[in-house]
Design a protein around this motif. Sequence first.
Motif, PDB file in Angstrom:
ATOM      1  N   SER A   1       0.853  -1.189   0.000  1.00 55.49           N
ATOM      2  CA  SER A   1       0.000   0.000   0.000  1.00 55.49           C
ATOM      3  C   SER A   1       0.885   1.234   0.000  1.00 55.49           C
ATOM      4  N   PRO A   2       0.864   1.976  -1.125  1.00 58.44           N
ATOM      5  CA  PRO A   2      -0.002   1.880  -2.291  1.00 58.44           C
ATOM      6  C   PRO A   2       0.447   0.786  -3.251  1.00 58.44           C
ATOM      7  N   THR A   3      -0.426   0.461  -4.207  1.00 57.44           N
ATOM      8  CA  THR A   3      -0.094  -0.539  -5.207  1.00 57.44           C
ATOM      9  C   THR A   3      -0.837  -0.260  -6.501  1.00 57.44           C
ATOM     10  N   TYR A   4      -0.639  -1.120  -7.482  1.00 55.91           N
ATOM     11  CA  TYR A   4      -1.202  -0.953  -8.821  1.00 55.91           C
ATOM     12  C   TYR A   4      -2.723  -1.134  -8.782  1.00 55.91           C
ATOM     13  N   PRO A   5      -3.517  -0.149  -9.217  1.00 52.61           N
ATOM     14  CA  PRO A   5      -4.972  -0.246  -9.100  1.00 52.61           C
ATOM     15  C   PRO A   5      -5.579  -1.446  -9.809  1.00 52.61           C
ATOM     16  N   ASN A   6      -5.056  -1.803 -10.990  1.00 56.13           N
ATOM     17  CA  ASN A   6      -5.650  -2.927 -11.717  1.00 56.13           C
ATOM     18  C   ASN A   6      -5.366  -4.265 -11.041  1.00 56.13           C
ATOM     19  N   ALA A   7      -4.315  -4.336 -10.227  1.00 56.73           N
ATOM     20  CA  ALA A   7      -4.096  -5.534  -9.423  1.00 56.73           C
ATOM     21  C   ALA A   7      -5.177  -5.640  -8.347  1.00 56.73           C
ATOM     22  N   LEU A   8      -5.503  -4.512  -7.725  1.00 60.44           N
ATOM     23  CA  LEU A   8      -6.587  -4.511  -6.744  1.00 60.44           C
ATOM     24  C   LEU A   8      -7.907  -4.906  -7.395  1.00 60.44           C
ATOM     25  N   ALA A   9      -8.141  -4.431  -8.622  1.00 56.68           N
ATOM     26  CA  ALA A   9      -9.378  -4.783  -9.317  1.00 56.68           C
ATOM     27  C   ALA A   9      -9.428  -6.285  -9.615  1.00 56.68           C
ATOM     28  N   ALA A  10      -8.289  -6.858 -10.022  1.00 61.20           N
ATOM     29  CA  ALA A  10      -8.250  -8.290 -10.300  1.00 61.20           C
ATOM     30  C   ALA A  10      -8.503  -9.097  -9.033  1.00 61.20           C
ATOM     31  N   LEU A  11      -7.946  -8.650  -7.914  1.00 63.52           N
ATOM     32  CA  LEU A  11      -8.169  -9.346  -6.648  1.00 63.52           C
ATOM     33  C   LEU A  11      -9.621  -9.232  -6.197  1.00 63.52           C
ATOM     34  N   ALA A  12     -10.203  -8.049  -6.398  1.00 64.14           N
ATOM     35  CA  ALA A  12     -11.613  -7.873  -6.038  1.00 64.14           C
ATOM     36  C   ALA A  12     -12.501  -8.783  -6.884  1.00 64.14           C
TER      37      ALA A  12
ATOM     38  N   ARG B   1      -6.886   5.864  -5.665  1.00 65.09           N
ATOM     39  CA  ARG B   1      -6.969   4.795  -6.649  1.00 65.09           C
ATOM     40  C   ARG B   1      -5.936   3.702  -6.371  1.00 65.09           C
ATOM     41  N   PHE B   2      -4.897   4.006  -5.615  1.00 66.60           N
ATOM     42  CA  PHE B   2      -3.801   3.073  -5.386  1.00 66.60           C
ATOM     43  C   PHE B   2      -3.893   2.394  -4.014  1.00 66.60           C
ATOM     44  N   GLY B   3      -5.025   2.570  -3.348  1.00 66.57           N
ATOM     45  CA  GLY B   3      -5.200   1.960  -2.038  1.00 66.57           C
ATOM     46  C   GLY B   3      -6.617   1.447  -1.872  1.00 66.57           C
ATOM     47  N   LEU B   4      -6.968   1.160  -0.631  1.00 66.94           N
ATOM     48  CA  LEU B   4      -8.278   0.620  -0.301  1.00 66.94           C
ATOM     49  C   LEU B   4      -9.079   1.617   0.524  1.00 66.94           C
ATOM     50  N   ASP B   5     -10.378   1.659   0.293  1.00 63.79           N
ATOM     51  CA  ASP B   5     -11.322   2.399   1.129  1.00 63.79           C
ATOM     52  C   ASP B   5     -11.025   3.889   1.229  1.00 63.79           C
ATOM     53  N   GLY B   6     -10.566   4.496   0.114  1.00 56.49           N
ATOM     54  CA  GLY B   6     -10.450   5.944   0.095  1.00 56.49           C
ATOM     55  C   GLY B   6      -9.269   6.513   0.840  1.00 56.49           C
ATOM     56  N   THR B   7      -8.276   5.710   1.173  1.00 60.97           N
ATOM     57  CA  THR B   7      -7.090   6.232   1.843  1.00 60.97           C
ATOM     58  C   THR B   7      -6.161   6.893   0.821  1.00 60.97           C
TER      59      THR B   7
END
Length: 485
Positions: free
Chosen positions: A203-214, A433-439
């Motif tokens: 954190s932070p990380t690549y947004p599309n990786a978070l999307a793939a995990l979601a 965009r690079f984190g979770l829950d608006g951080t």
Amino acid sequence: MSVVIRGSQLARMLGRWHPLPGTRRSPEYAALAQAVRGLLSDGRLALGVRLPAERELAEALSISRTTVTAAYRELRETGHLASRRGAGSWTTLPSGHRVGTSGLWTPSDALGMMDLGCAALPPPPQLVPAARAAADQLACYLGDAGYHPTGIIELREAIAERFRARGLPTSPEQIMITSGTQQALDLVLRHHVAVGAGVLVESPTYPNALAALAARRARIGTHGLDPAAGWDAELLFSTLKQTRPRLAYVIPEFQNPTGRLMPAELRERLAAVAHSTGTDVVADESFVELALDGTPMPPPVAAFDRHSRVLTIGGMSKPYWGGLRIGWVRASAPVVQRLAAARVGVDMGSPVIDQLVAVQLLRQSDEIVGDRRRQLAAQRDALVAAVRATFPEWRVVIPSGGVSLWAELDGPVSSALAHAAEDVGVRLAPGPRFGLDGTLERYLRLPFTLPADDLAEAVRRIAEIRYDLDRIRTGSRWRTPEVIT
């Protein structure tokens, strides 16, 4: 069936919405509607999500129901909300919008926009000659059906040779070619991560990786990465030992978005600790070729792997061109075969002609990548100079590679700044965009992939609207954060 978001969840995502800093006075309901539109525009709130009932959201935000009713009405009028009696209201977008280069929905008439939301380069001049040479080679592949789930042997051998040159013995049987790095990650997640499994990310990380995990419904955990100091080794390893996730996703080379380079000793410990916790590691090497200052490159994370725990993914999007959808996975040969078996349920293989173009470009990699490095280094220095001259209160750590700066702003205004910048023709990627829950509202990613003059002009335009954000309505105050026990 629509995904439903609870009032408390939406309130957490909205954060300090009241009042949203702006250049003119606006009613409370308009500020709330603008904040919801902001969540949609930067991808944190998906399309087709059913919003909470008006009374529930009013209670979560501690405002009147009348305000929420008026905000929902405005969202319906602007085309960002659709409602049906008895079925609720769900997120949508106005007609005339498209998916932009960043993967987010943007107006289709946004021509001329300076896009700092996309950290990618235009194609090199060698691309067209390489495509012509690839077409000449295509005849050799016309004797079969053209399906190659693991990729054509020439390209797999070329990728394996690049790993060997970095000190990591690799055979073509350990390489699978994919349609871009994102597909490589998606296939690994399909094979390794069951629904609800734990995954650890930076954190932070690549947004599309978070999307793939979601999309895999993974249980995502994070460990902080300091922009100045890099990875906190003890925090990373204690988190691994306590949570024992199924998978850990890291970007060790010029991490996106911070630009940090993971040191060799940390890579070695990561491989060892991951084995002890039963965790597989995905090392995303998208930026590995883009060292800009002659920085000595540590060995790949997989070089320290003794138990086939590390899967390396990479591709040609960053050093070559995003339109050439060529990526790869390096893993043990049995894992590659299992990934290929899983792949046939998605597609039958990457286009042969694209793979032949990739082979041609890799033969010229010294020239192409050398030019890219010089270009990026000059543009990075120009962007750093412009930011420091215009925003001396911002903090930036100059990355030794990659394609972007990770700027710490002078306040938690990243999303508001991104929204306002659209009005002056600049598209930004705000920190959340690079984190979770608006951080990460104090951070902004600034890629240096545009020409130096364009970068300077973009910074000048951002300055035009940055200081207007401080002119908050008379009598308005940021809400004091509550202590959560």
